[in-house]
Design an enzyme around this catalytic site. Structure first.
Site, short mmCIF file in Angstrom:
data_model
loop_
_atom_site.label_atom_id
_atom_site.label_comp_id
_atom_site.label_asym_id
_atom_site.label_seq_id
_atom_site.Cartn_x
_atom_site.Cartn_y
_atom_site.Cartn_z
N LYS A 20 39.72 26.69 57.64
CA LYS A 20 40.04 27.93 58.16
C LYS A 20 39.39 28.07 59.62
CE LYS A 20 40.57 30.31 53.72
NZ LYS A 20 39.87 31.35 52.90
N TYR A 60 50.17 33.67 51.91
CA TYR A 60 49.11 34.79 51.28
C TYR A 60 49.87 35.78 50.76
CZ TYR A 60 44.41 32.49 52.58
OH TYR A 60 43.58 31.46 52.78
N ASN A 123 34.99 32.10 54.42
CA ASN A 123 34.64 31.05 53.44
C ASN A 123 35.33 29.75 53.73
OD1 ASN A 123 37.55 31.60 52.84
ND2 ASN A 123 36.66 32.35 50.75
N HIS A 126 40.34 26.66 52.22
CA HIS A 126 41.47 26.97 51.36
C HIS A 126 41.75 25.78 50.45
CE1 HIS A 126 45.09 28.41 49.39
NE2 HIS A 126 45.79 27.38 49.71
N GLU A 137 52.67 25.18 48.83
CA GLU A 137 51.93 25.53 50.36
C GLU A 137 52.08 24.10 51.09
OE1 GLU A 137 47.94 26.60 48.68
OE2 GLU A 137 48.89 28.23 48.01
#
Ligand code: GDP
Ligand code: MG
Length: 160
Positions: A20, A60, A123, A126, A137
């Site tokens: 990310k 998402y 965080n 992913h 994805e």
């Protein structure tokens, strides 16, 4: 006809892993890629990419009713991400273990989030949560021709 080979091929899965924007900004790309590489999974796609808003929302979409959704989209589109496709038997669940719990404070030491992050909203990585979502994805984030099918030289040293 090699039945053991057929059986092991049936278990091959793909997962979508993404560093990310915080992971890219913090210089953690090499460390994160390295963990999957050293484990023994096969990299089949890799690129640095500025994610447009519509793609983040599609990726998402299951979370679009959550209160944090707008902040999540802002976060994911805030800078370049590193998109990866990884392949191997059991790669989806194993990658989730390497990544650790969603909340980095709950994530075990030794996991990516446990070692490298402190907050759910930052965080760093992913990973797909099922083989179906892995396929979905990878299809969202990669175009045809961006993925490579290849046989790593170490293949015979990773699996009997
Ligand atoms: P994951 O599969 O472990 O990444 O977790 P989820 O699929 O539940 O959520 C997707 C992502 O949304 C997480 O990795 C976080 O970046 C973000 N997220 C989830 N829950 C929260 C939350 O309560 N607050 C914020 N700010 N972000 C969240
Ligand atoms: Mg998830």
């Amino acid at each position: 006809f090699l039945p053991h080979l057929v059986a092991s091929m049936e278990q091959v899965e793909e997962t979508y892993i993404m560093v990310k924007p915080d992971g890219v900004q913090r210089g953690l790309v090499g460390d994160i890629i390295s963990r999957f590489e050293k484990k023994g999974f096969k990299l089949t796609g890799l690129k640095l990419f500025q994610c447009p808003k519509d793609l983040a929302e599609e990726h998402y979409k299951d979370l679009n009713s959550k209160p944090f959704f707008p902040k999540l989209i802002e976060y994911i589109t805030s800078g370049p991400v590193v998109c990866m496709a990884w392949e191997g038997a059991g790669v989806v669940a194993s990658a989730r273990k390497l990544i650790g719990s969603t909340d980095p404070l709950q994530a075990e030491p030794g996991t990516i989030r446990g070692d490298l992050a402190v907050q759910t909203g930052r965080n760093v990585v992913h990973g797909s949560d099922s083989p179906e979502n892995g396929k979905r994805e990878i299809g969202l984030w990669f175009k045809e021709g961006e993925l490579c099918q290849w046989t790593p030289a170490q293949a015979q040293w990773l699996r009997e």
